[in-house]
Design a protein around this motif. Sequence first.
Motif, PDB file in Angstrom:
ATOM      1  N   GLU A   1       0.823  -1.212   0.000  1.00  0.00           N
ATOM      2  CA  GLU A   1       0.000   0.000   0.000  1.00  0.00           C
ATOM      3  C   GLU A   1       0.856   1.261   0.000  1.00  0.00           C
ATOM      4  N   LYS A   2       1.594   1.421  -1.073  1.00  0.00           N
ATOM      5  CA  LYS A   2       2.404   2.614  -1.295  1.00  0.00           C
ATOM      6  C   LYS A   2       2.416   2.901  -2.786  1.00  0.00           C
ATOM      7  N   THR A   3       2.629   4.139  -3.153  1.00  0.00           N
ATOM      8  CA  THR A   3       2.721   4.499  -4.566  1.00  0.00           C
ATOM      9  C   THR A   3       4.135   4.197  -5.059  1.00  0.00           C
ATOM     10  N   PRO A   4       4.279   3.350  -6.080  1.00  0.00           N
ATOM     11  CA  PRO A   4       5.628   3.018  -6.554  1.00  0.00           C
ATOM     12  C   PRO A   4       6.189   4.110  -7.462  1.00  0.00           C
ATOM     13  N   ILE A   5       7.463   4.412  -7.269  1.00  0.00           N
ATOM     14  CA  ILE A   5       8.186   5.328  -8.159  1.00  0.00           C
ATOM     15  C   ILE A   5       9.412   4.577  -8.671  1.00  0.00           C
ATOM     16  N   PHE A   6       9.338   4.148  -9.917  1.00  0.00           N
ATOM     17  CA  PHE A   6      10.393   3.307 -10.501  1.00  0.00           C
ATOM     18  C   PHE A   6      11.376   4.210 -11.257  1.00  0.00           C
ATOM     19  N   ILE A   7      12.641   4.114 -10.892  1.00  0.00           N
ATOM     20  CA  ILE A   7      13.664   4.965 -11.513  1.00  0.00           C
ATOM     21  C   ILE A   7      14.761   4.082 -12.107  1.00  0.00           C
ATOM     22  N   THR A   8      14.780   3.998 -13.423  1.00  0.00           N
ATOM     23  CA  THR A   8      15.891   3.321 -14.095  1.00  0.00           C
ATOM     24  C   THR A   8      17.051   4.315 -14.106  1.00  0.00           C
ATOM     25  N   LEU A   9      18.052   4.047 -13.311  1.00  0.00           N
ATOM     26  CA  LEU A   9      19.101   5.040 -13.061  1.00  0.00           C
ATOM     27  C   LEU A   9      19.849   5.431 -14.333  1.00  0.00           C
ATOM     28  N   ARG A  10      20.011   4.499 -15.233  1.00  0.00           N
ATOM     29  CA  ARG A  10      20.698   4.823 -16.494  1.00  0.00           C
ATOM     30  C   ARG A  10      19.892   5.849 -17.285  1.00  0.00           C
ATOM     31  N   GLU A  11      18.571   5.666 -17.325  1.00  0.00           N
ATOM     32  CA  GLU A  11      17.721   6.613 -18.056  1.00  0.00           C
ATOM     33  C   GLU A  11      17.749   7.990 -17.415  1.00  0.00           C
ATOM     34  N   TRP A  12      17.719   8.027 -16.093  1.00  0.00           N
ATOM     35  CA  TRP A  12      17.750   9.317 -15.407  1.00  0.00           C
ATOM     36  C   TRP A  12      19.064  10.057 -15.701  1.00  0.00           C
ATOM     37  N   THR A  13      20.189   9.364 -15.577  1.00  0.00           N
ATOM     38  CA  THR A  13      21.478  10.043 -15.772  1.00  0.00           C
ATOM     39  C   THR A  13      21.648  10.524 -17.207  1.00  0.00           C
ATOM     40  N   ASP A  14      21.051   9.817 -18.148  1.00  0.00           N
ATOM     41  CA  ASP A  14      21.167  10.231 -19.553  1.00  0.00           C
ATOM     42  C   ASP A  14      20.422  11.543 -19.822  1.00  0.00           C
TER      43      ASP A  14
ATOM     44  N   ILE B   1       7.120   4.142  -2.341  1.00  0.00           N
ATOM     45  CA  ILE B   1       8.244   3.215  -2.330  1.00  0.00           C
ATOM     46  C   ILE B   1       9.053   3.527  -3.591  1.00  0.00           C
ATOM     47  N   VAL B   2      10.298   3.957  -3.404  1.00  0.00           N
ATOM     48  CA  VAL B   2      11.135   4.424  -4.508  1.00  0.00           C
ATOM     49  C   VAL B   2      12.100   3.309  -4.890  1.00  0.00           C
ATOM     50  N   LEU B   3      12.065   2.927  -6.158  1.00  0.00           N
ATOM     51  CA  LEU B   3      12.839   1.784  -6.664  1.00  0.00           C
ATOM     52  C   LEU B   3      13.934   2.289  -7.592  1.00  0.00           C
ATOM     53  N   PHE B   4      15.160   2.387  -7.070  1.00  0.00           N
ATOM     54  CA  PHE B   4      16.313   2.816  -7.863  1.00  0.00           C
ATOM     55  C   PHE B   4      16.960   1.574  -8.484  1.00  0.00           C
ATOM     56  N   ASP B   5      16.807   1.400  -9.776  1.00  0.00           N
ATOM     57  CA  ASP B   5      17.272   0.159 -10.406  1.00  0.00           C
ATOM     58  C   ASP B   5      18.523   0.366 -11.255  1.00  0.00           C
ATOM     59  N   GLY B   6      19.535  -0.480 -11.013  1.00  0.00           N
ATOM     60  CA  GLY B   6      20.699  -0.538 -11.896  1.00  0.00           C
ATOM     61  C   GLY B   6      21.760   0.507 -11.628  1.00  0.00           C
ATOM     62  N   LEU B   7      22.208   0.617 -10.382  1.00  0.00           N
ATOM     63  CA  LEU B   7      23.258   1.590 -10.079  1.00  0.00           C
ATOM     64  C   LEU B   7      24.537   1.296 -10.856  1.00  0.00           C
ATOM     65  N   ASP B   8      24.797   0.012 -11.106  1.00  0.00           N
ATOM     66  CA  ASP B   8      26.014  -0.378 -11.839  1.00  0.00           C
ATOM     67  C   ASP B   8      25.966   0.033 -13.311  1.00  0.00           C
ATOM     68  N   GLU B   9      24.769   0.344 -13.818  1.00  0.00           N
ATOM     69  CA  GLU B   9      24.631   0.675 -15.241  1.00  0.00           C
ATOM     70  C   GLU B   9      24.894   2.159 -15.534  1.00  0.00           C
ATOM     71  N   VAL B  10      25.105   2.924 -14.480  1.00  0.00           N
ATOM     72  CA  VAL B  10      25.374   4.353 -14.652  1.00  0.00           C
ATOM     73  C   VAL B  10      26.788   4.543 -15.178  1.00  0.00           C
ATOM     74  N   ASN B  11      26.944   5.414 -16.177  1.00  0.00           N
ATOM     75  CA  ASN B  11      28.277   5.702 -16.693  1.00  0.00           C
ATOM     76  C   ASN B  11      29.161   6.222 -15.575  1.00  0.00           C
ATOM     77  N   LYS B  12      30.399   5.770 -15.582  1.00  0.00           N
ATOM     78  CA  LYS B  12      31.309   6.053 -14.473  1.00  0.00           C
ATOM     79  C   LYS B  12      31.461   7.548 -14.212  1.00  0.00           C
ATOM     80  N   GLU B  13      31.428   8.336 -15.263  1.00  0.00           N
ATOM     81  CA  GLU B  13      31.631   9.784 -15.123  1.00  0.00           C
ATOM     82  C   GLU B  13      30.533  10.423 -14.275  1.00  0.00           C
ATOM     83  N   HIS B  14      29.357   9.773 -14.230  1.00  0.00           N
ATOM     84  CA  HIS B  14      28.229  10.329 -13.474  1.00  0.00           C
ATOM     85  C   HIS B  14      28.161   9.799 -12.044  1.00  0.00           C
TER      86      HIS B  14
END
Length: 615
Positions: free
Chosen positions: A154-167, A202-215
């Motif tokens: 019972e929470k609103t999901p916020i899905f964040i694909t980290l690679r998409e955000w950093t781009d 509920i915030v879902l940060f997915d794929g921290l390893d997929e972020v380009n190193k510079e970011h």
Amino acid sequence: MIELGDGAVWLWDKYGDTIVEWLQNKAKEKGSEFAKEHWEKFQWQKAEQRYKEKSLKLYGTTRVLGNPEPTELEGIFTDLYILNKPLAARRYSIDQLHEADNHKLHGEELERHNGVALVQEETSHRLFILGKPGAGKTTFMKYINLQAVQGKIEKTPIFITLREWTDTKKSLMEFITEQFAICSFPDAALFIEYLLEQGNAIVLFDGLDEVNKEHNPRISKEIQNFCKRYDKSQCLITCRIAATDYSFDGFHYVEVADFTPEQIEVFVSKWFKAEPKKGELFSQELKKAQHRGLCELAQSPLLLGMLCLAFADTMEFPSRRAELYEDAIDALLRKWDTSRSIQRGEIYKNLSHKLKKQLFAAIAHKTFTDNHYLIPEKELSGYLEWGLKKLPQTDTAPDGKLVLKAIEAQHGIFIERAQKIYSFADLIFQEYFSALYIAEKLDRQKQLLQHMIEPRWREVILLTASLLPDGDDFFSIFQTAIDDLIKNDEQLVEVVQSKLQVKESLVLQNRLNITSERHLTDAQLETINDYFVARSLLLECLDLATVSDRNSIISKLWSKKTGIATLGASAIGSALLFGGLLGPIGLVAGSALGWWAAVESNAKEKEEDADVSKS
């Protein structure tokens, strides 16, 4: 597409007057106007429905490697289990990891929790979820999102694909606000802030390893600040093992466990839901002894899906298992990231796909020959530096430790079993890469055949045979090595001749009576056993190999080198069943698939026979 259905749970309506009052106060704090009448007339349920439908469209399916079509998540998701502590955080010695029948290798002594149930516990307010490539981290996050959309969380999901955000190069709040644009809020940012401050998200940060190193530094800092500011809302982060140059305060670090046999069964039954008989056959085939390597691969959801795809077309696994291993390794080295348009900054990026495999092959052969499955970090780093120096396209002196971390994070070929203790991800990878190294040169194959009667080397020998583009020379030296076992003992040559000149019916029944061979010493009986074990292995290799004249190789195996007459063609096929046939007494049954067990059985029978003789 997954539907919300009549039983959907609507949360936003429940906020009622509370949210309007909070929004009004927040607007005053910021010195901005508040369109109270717009919020009071706002159609909450309709907005929430639009948001949930968009969320289902984006995250309600998953990708299966090799299948161009997305797969509906609810139909394939298999409960993941989470280890309460990352394997690499344990402090064990190599000897301790070898204890308890290798249970510690896979963290079986650690607490295991159902992933969905764990997320719903109050103590799981902040989870940093580690996992090997293909372990199912993104699929798990999508399933948590689905549970929230359906009202089971019972929470609103916020899905964040980290690679998409950093781009996008936008701030985190700007990126999140865009996801709510479909809801037509008078001010979406204010509503999101309400959800986060009140702990209703509920915030879902997915794929921290997929972020380009510079970011990395910027992203890490922004996530840290976000989690501190909105400390009432639950936050989950997923990341590959070894890609953790991050330290997030307040997060509990856990790891996705390998699939158990029970989870594999569930996954397969869901995959073949429309064809249950095919699913049953898949499970039966996977449990066979010759598919031990495939069972290891099936512990990874990514590779298990690949096996299901391969099996669905032909209703069997390829006899040349090397093809499946090659596909699995290719998936880890290249395809999985490529299929999701991920580009990683590799420390050893100048190496081609082929050169990477050559590097792993040299290390696998060295460690397998030394009987080292578990390898100290310092030793493995040294092997990597040694291997890289020998390969072209390496201009600067490599840092083995950095390369090791990159390989573990990006490909999962090596994994850290405990602090500073590594291994290949699966034994079958070590065996496959060893075979790849051996297949390159004939002198390596000659050295390999010194181990032809050692059970530990059996899979490597079979894989080597199947990897050779032309196996003629290999089988020539294999035959010579077999003949060398008995050629200097005329008595043994005579016994072997007599045993092979039996009626075809006995060969087909896989039974040979050797009670009359008590005049032989234990050492001679063991040599005869080794001889037939090696012959059986050669014939099994021949079934996997590419050769110019298969019949010629078979006829040489039964040639007059040992004075053995040629058997009929129908008997040759059953000769594959000779492994472990000979023992000191009685009728001993064996097979090419179970010859190692027969060897142990022979040893026990020798002891029993000796006791009988004494009495």
